[in-house]
Design a protein around this motif. Structure first.
Motif, mmCIF file in Angstrom:
data_model
loop_
_atom_site.group_PDB
_atom_site.id
_atom_site.type_symbol
_atom_site.label_atom_id
_atom_site.label_comp_id
_atom_site.label_asym_id
_atom_site.label_seq_id
_atom_site.Cartn_x
_atom_site.Cartn_y
_atom_site.Cartn_z
ATOM 1 N N ILE A 148 0.662 -1.244 0.099
ATOM 2 C CA ILE A 148 -0.140 -0.047 -0.016
ATOM 3 C C ILE A 148 0.851 1.245 -0.148
ATOM 4 O O ILE A 148 0.354 2.239 -0.778
ATOM 5 N N ASP A 149 1.962 1.102 0.756
ATOM 6 C CA ASP A 149 2.712 2.399 0.845
ATOM 7 C C ASP A 149 3.546 2.607 -0.509
ATOM 8 O O ASP A 149 3.505 3.786 -0.901
ATOM 9 N N ARG A 150 3.796 1.377 -1.127
ATOM 10 C CA ARG A 150 4.625 1.660 -2.439
ATOM 11 C C ARG A 150 3.544 2.262 -3.330
ATOM 12 O O ARG A 150 4.027 3.078 -4.036
ATOM 13 N N ASN A 151 2.243 1.862 -3.503
ATOM 14 C CA ASN A 151 1.320 2.091 -4.330
ATOM 15 C C ASN A 151 1.135 3.756 -4.206
ATOM 16 O O ASN A 151 0.771 4.424 -4.956
ATOM 17 N N ALA A 152 1.320 4.170 -2.896
ATOM 18 C CA ALA A 152 0.826 5.336 -2.496
ATOM 19 C C ALA A 152 1.797 6.365 -2.958
ATOM 20 O O ALA A 152 1.806 7.672 -3.430
ATOM 21 N N ARG A 153 2.977 5.918 -3.137
ATOM 22 C CA ARG A 153 4.209 6.897 -3.550
ATOM 23 C C ARG A 153 4.195 7.185 -5.105
ATOM 24 O O ARG A 153 4.408 7.930 -5.523
ATOM 25 N N GLY A 154 3.515 5.844 -5.735
ATOM 26 C CA GLY A 154 3.216 5.835 -7.185
ATOM 27 C C GLY A 154 2.261 6.647 -7.549
ATOM 28 O O GLY A 154 2.283 7.757 -8.395
ATOM 29 N N ILE A 155 1.209 6.865 -6.524
ATOM 30 C CA ILE A 155 0.063 7.979 -6.805
ATOM 31 C C ILE A 155 0.519 9.116 -6.689
ATOM 32 O O ILE A 155 0.304 10.173 -7.340
ATOM 33 N N ALA A 156 1.255 9.607 -5.596
ATOM 34 C CA ALA A 156 1.858 10.946 -5.260
ATOM 35 C C ALA A 156 2.892 11.372 -6.531
ATOM 36 O O ALA A 156 2.720 12.326 -6.787
ATOM 37 N N ASP A 157 3.582 10.291 -7.114
ATOM 38 C CA ASP A 157 4.464 10.741 -8.306
ATOM 39 C C ASP A 157 3.452 11.265 -9.495
ATOM 40 O O ASP A 157 3.677 12.284 -10.186
ATOM 41 N N LEU A 158 2.307 10.475 -9.660
ATOM 42 C CA LEU A 158 1.479 10.853 -10.725
ATOM 43 C C LEU A 158 0.926 12.160 -10.589
ATOM 44 O O LEU A 158 0.549 12.905 -11.517
ATOM 45 N N GLN A 159 0.437 12.459 -9.189
ATOM 46 C CA GLN A 159 -0.238 13.771 -8.993
ATOM 47 C C GLN A 159 0.835 14.889 -9.230
ATOM 48 O O GLN A 159 0.467 15.846 -9.742
ATOM 49 N N LYS A 160 2.147 14.770 -8.871
ATOM 50 C CA LYS A 160 2.973 15.793 -9.187
ATOM 51 C C LYS A 160 3.407 15.984 -10.508
ATOM 52 O O LYS A 160 3.653 17.046 -11.239
ATOM 53 N N ARG A 161 3.168 15.028 -11.587
ATOM 54 C CA ARG A 161 3.240 15.062 -12.915
ATOM 55 C C ARG A 161 2.010 15.507 -13.785
ATOM 56 O O ARG A 161 1.916 15.536 -14.688
ATOM 57 N N GLY A 162 0.894 15.847 -12.898
ATOM 58 C CA GLY A 162 -0.148 16.518 -13.238
ATOM 59 C C GLY A 162 -1.134 15.334 -13.919
ATOM 60 O O GLY A 162 -1.780 15.421 -14.899
#
Length: 224
Positions: free
Chosen positions: A151-165
């Motif tokens: 879950i933590d790993r996927n959360a980092r991926g989601i946060a990265d997608l948010q930063k990239r718009g």
């Protein structure tokens, strides 16, 4: 589903390290141990953890009880060894290790497919893990810790997608990851491990779960 590769330490193992012995020093020992582990997995998956007996395992491996005790003390130790081997076999690429592409939906679909293919190949083992978690509090804690790492790993991926718009910036990455990760794992369990309602069309399963992920994150230019 995995949105990125591991950074730093790998996820916690389901195998209790206190129950794992050093591997044999000889090639013959390695082969015998591997045969016992494969036999144990077959027995566990066939009759369940509670009903599995050491006699069943040695019969499956075509070896004596004395040979078993050269490598394992009891059923708990060989179950831990089964998990340790299975975890290596069940590794699959996260989002960061799927072929590079500028299309986040394509990467998401490839990662979901890898996860579900691995789950399908090991469906009997996944059902077994659920059984053991219901009767062994220590194993249940290990399983929860491992689930949280994903879950933590996927959360980092989601946060990265948010930063990239590329994902809805108003979503909480951790809570969103928890909801979507649990959705995929429970659907995989009910359709692939329990086979409720008959086996699903696999491509349809991958496509449906991927669309739900993408729609939840509000990928740009994507309509599920």
């Amino acid at each position: 589903m995995d949105l990125d590769g591991w950074e730093g330490s790998p996820p916690p193992s389901l195998a209790n390290p206190a129950l794992l012995r050093e591997p044999p020093a000889t090639e013959r020992g390695v082969r015998t141990r591997a045969s016992l582990i494969a036999a144990a997995r077959a027995v566990f998956e066939r009759v369940g953890y509670l009903d599995a007996r050491l006699a069943d395992i040695t019969a499956e491996a075509k070896c004596s009880t004395g040979t078993f005790y050269l490598y394992f003390k009891n059923k708990e130790e060989i179950f831990a060894a089964v998990l340790a081997v299975a975890e290596e076999e069940m590794r699959h690429p996260g989002m960061g290790r799927v072929a590079d592409t500028g299309d986040p939906y394509a990467v998401l679909a490839a990662s979901n497919r890898a996860y579900l293919e691995t789950y399908r190949r090991n469906a009997k083992l996944m059902a077994l893990l659920d059984q053991v978690a219901n009767i062994d509090p220590a194993f249940q804690r290990l399983r929860r810790r491992r689930a949280q790492a994903f879950i933590d790993r996927n959360a980092r991926g989601i946060a990265d997608l948010q930063k990239r718009g590329l994902a809805d910036p108003d979503l909480d990455p951790e809570l969103t990851s928890r909801a979507l990760s649990m959705m995929v794992s429970r659907v995989a369990f009910s359709t692939l491990a329990l086979d409720e309602g008959g086996p699903p069309d696999f491509d349809h399963l991958v496509d449906t779960l991927t669309r739900i992920w993408a729609n939840a994150l509000r990928f740009p230019d994507h309509r599920g």
